[in-house]
Enzyme design. Structure first.
Site, PDB file in Angstrom:
ATOM      1  CD  GLN A   1      -2.810   0.840   2.554  1.00 30.18           C
ATOM      2  OE1 GLN A   1      -3.660  -0.026   2.554  1.00 30.18           O
ATOM      3  NE2 GLN A   1      -2.606   1.608   3.600  1.00 30.18           N
TER       4      GLN A   1
ATOM      5  CB  SER B   1       3.725  -3.221   5.755  1.00 30.44           C
ATOM      6  OG  SER B   1       3.602  -2.407   6.899  1.00 30.44           O
TER       7      SER B   1
ATOM      8  CD  GLU C   1      -5.314   0.711   6.907  1.00 31.24           C
ATOM      9  OE1 GLU C   1      -4.087   0.567   6.794  1.00 31.24           O
ATOM     10  OE2 GLU C   1      -5.873   1.813   6.769  1.00 31.24           O
TER      11      GLU C   1
ATOM     12  CD  GLU D   1      -2.823  10.766  18.260  1.00 31.58           C
ATOM     13  OE1 GLU D   1      -2.684   9.908  17.356  1.00 31.58           O
ATOM     14  OE2 GLU D   1      -2.088  10.836  19.261  1.00 31.58           O
TER      15      GLU D   1
END
Length: 415
Positions: free
Chosen positions: A143, A178, A261, A388
């Site tokens: 991604q 990743s 996700e 957050e």
């Protein structure tokens, strides 16, 4: 009540697994001092062992695919079974009883997030090319979203894509990517219209990772591993048919990926990370370190385990909704938030139990090994969307609270 269809499917899955792999050892029983005491969340294997690990994952995914379990919810024309998400969850539950290769390097990002995005937005011949390859284990996907100046604020991506005839030329840098070192394809968000509002000037592309101009550089983590990478795109030429969705319509494509996700990163796993929230494992650790009589530590342990149990029930609620044909609501976002927080609290709790033994290896089983999880906890609060960002989503879209005011300075930075 479980239907006849579900019982038949579970029986079919067990016949398949019995024919190919052995049963897994009991992961719930704790015999202190026996077995592997690794508590790693991220890989820290040497390169050669990591390549072998990835190869085992590919081989097991191929066996699944060839026997009808590689893409249970996928369309039949791409090798899927066309079944429901509940069938997929049921298979995962059955497979957890067996000693199979870890396929996370393929499934978490590629099969869990990018595959559904390709299915929803790619042209037919691109779907034909990549979807069977991905779900058969031949291709791994990454991604290409985050950038040095645009982490969770994906609408601020600066990587440029400029049209040149039938191609697009990409220039920019991605970070925290990743499995890029193992990937054959990447999903990239790029800026194609700097004059449009930032959400409306983005276009998504599939980038073959062997294209000239694509450079992957590993990022070494505190744990010693290098699961993440930075990816440099220098005059990378991509055909227009590798574009996903409309020009300047990449935000819709990104949302498809992000929705998957949230569902993929949101539940405590088994193996080493599962042990971090196991009552048996944590109480055995306290007894082995003579801290069981510390009432303050026991109270903290109880609070941690109650929150872990609540998260488990939240996931079960989402599963019940799926069984009833109802899409889960905010459960996945809450679960994702709690996932990182629970593991972080577990690592900090254990560091207080162990004291200096978590930073100095005394050779005692089950002690210093926890440093692997402790050093991974900052990433757990960032990956899949920072805490957050998740809190803002829940506050604004679930609780209906007003958005935070944006200062003039912040507006200038975002523009």
């Amino acid at each position: 009540m479980e239907s006849d269809d579900m019982r038949d499917f579970a029986a079919e899955a067990r016949r398949f697994l019995d024919a190919h792999v052995a049963k897994a050892p009991d992961r719930t029983a704790v015999t202190w001092g026996e077995g592997d005491d690794s508590m790693a969340y991220f890989s820290s294997l040497p390169p050669e062992e990591e390549r072998e690990f990835v190869q085992r994952a590919r081989e097991w995914q191929r066996i699944r695919y060839e026997n009808g379990f590689g893409w249970i919810t996928g369309p039949v024309e791409y090798g899927g079974r066309g079944l429901t998400p509940v069938h997929d969850l049921l298979y995962d539950a059955v497979e957890s009883e067996y000693d199979v290769a870890d396929t996370g390097v393929l499934s978490v990002i590629g099969l869990g997030m990018i595959g559904p995005t390709i299915l929803a937005h790619a042209q037919p011949h691109i779907r034909d090319r990549w979807l069977p390859a991905m779900y058969r284990g031949d291709a791994i996907a990454c991604q290409l979203f985050s950038e040095p100046g645009a982490g969770s604020d994906l609408a601020s991506v600066a990587t440029r894509a400029v049209r040149e005839g039938h191609d697009w030329v990409l220039n920019g840098q991605k970070v925290w990517t990743s499995v890029a070192q193992h990937s054959q394809i990447g999903l990239a968000l790029t800026r194609t219209n700097s004059d449009a509002p930032k959400h409306r000037g983005i276009t998504a592309f599939l980038v073959p990772m062997d294209t000239p101009g694509v450079e992957v550089r590993p990022l070494r983590q505190m744990t010693g591993g290098a699961d993440f990478n930075e990816v440099f795109l220098t005059d990378v030429r991509i055909p227009d048919d590798h574009r996903l969705g409309e020009v300047d319509g990449g935000w819709t494509v990104a949302l498809t990926t992000l929705m998957n996700e949230r569902a993929t990163v949101g539940s405590e796993g088994v193996g080493p990370v599962g042990a971090a929230l196991s009552p048996d494992h944590l109480s055995a650790l306290m007894r082995a370190t003579w801290t069981w009589d510390d009432r303050a530590l026991r109270a903290r342990l109880a609070e941690l385990l109650v929150d872990a149990l609540a998260t488990e029930h939240l996931n079960a609620r989402a599963l019940r909704k799926l069984r009833g044909g109802v899409a889960p609501g905010p459960e996945m976002s809450v679960s994702k938030l709690m996932y990182g927080q629970n593991l972080t609290r577990a690592a900090h709790f254990v560091s207080d139990v162990l004291g200096p033994r978590i930073i100095a290896d005394t050779g005692q089983w089950g002690t210093y090994a926890w440093t692997e999880l402790l050093l991974a906890t900052p990433a757990l609060r960032i990956l899949g969307g920072t805490e957050e960002i998740m809190k803002n989503i829940l506050a604004e879209r679930v609780l209906g609270l007003p958005k935070e005011p944006v200062t003039t300075a912040a507006k200038e930075v975002r523009s």
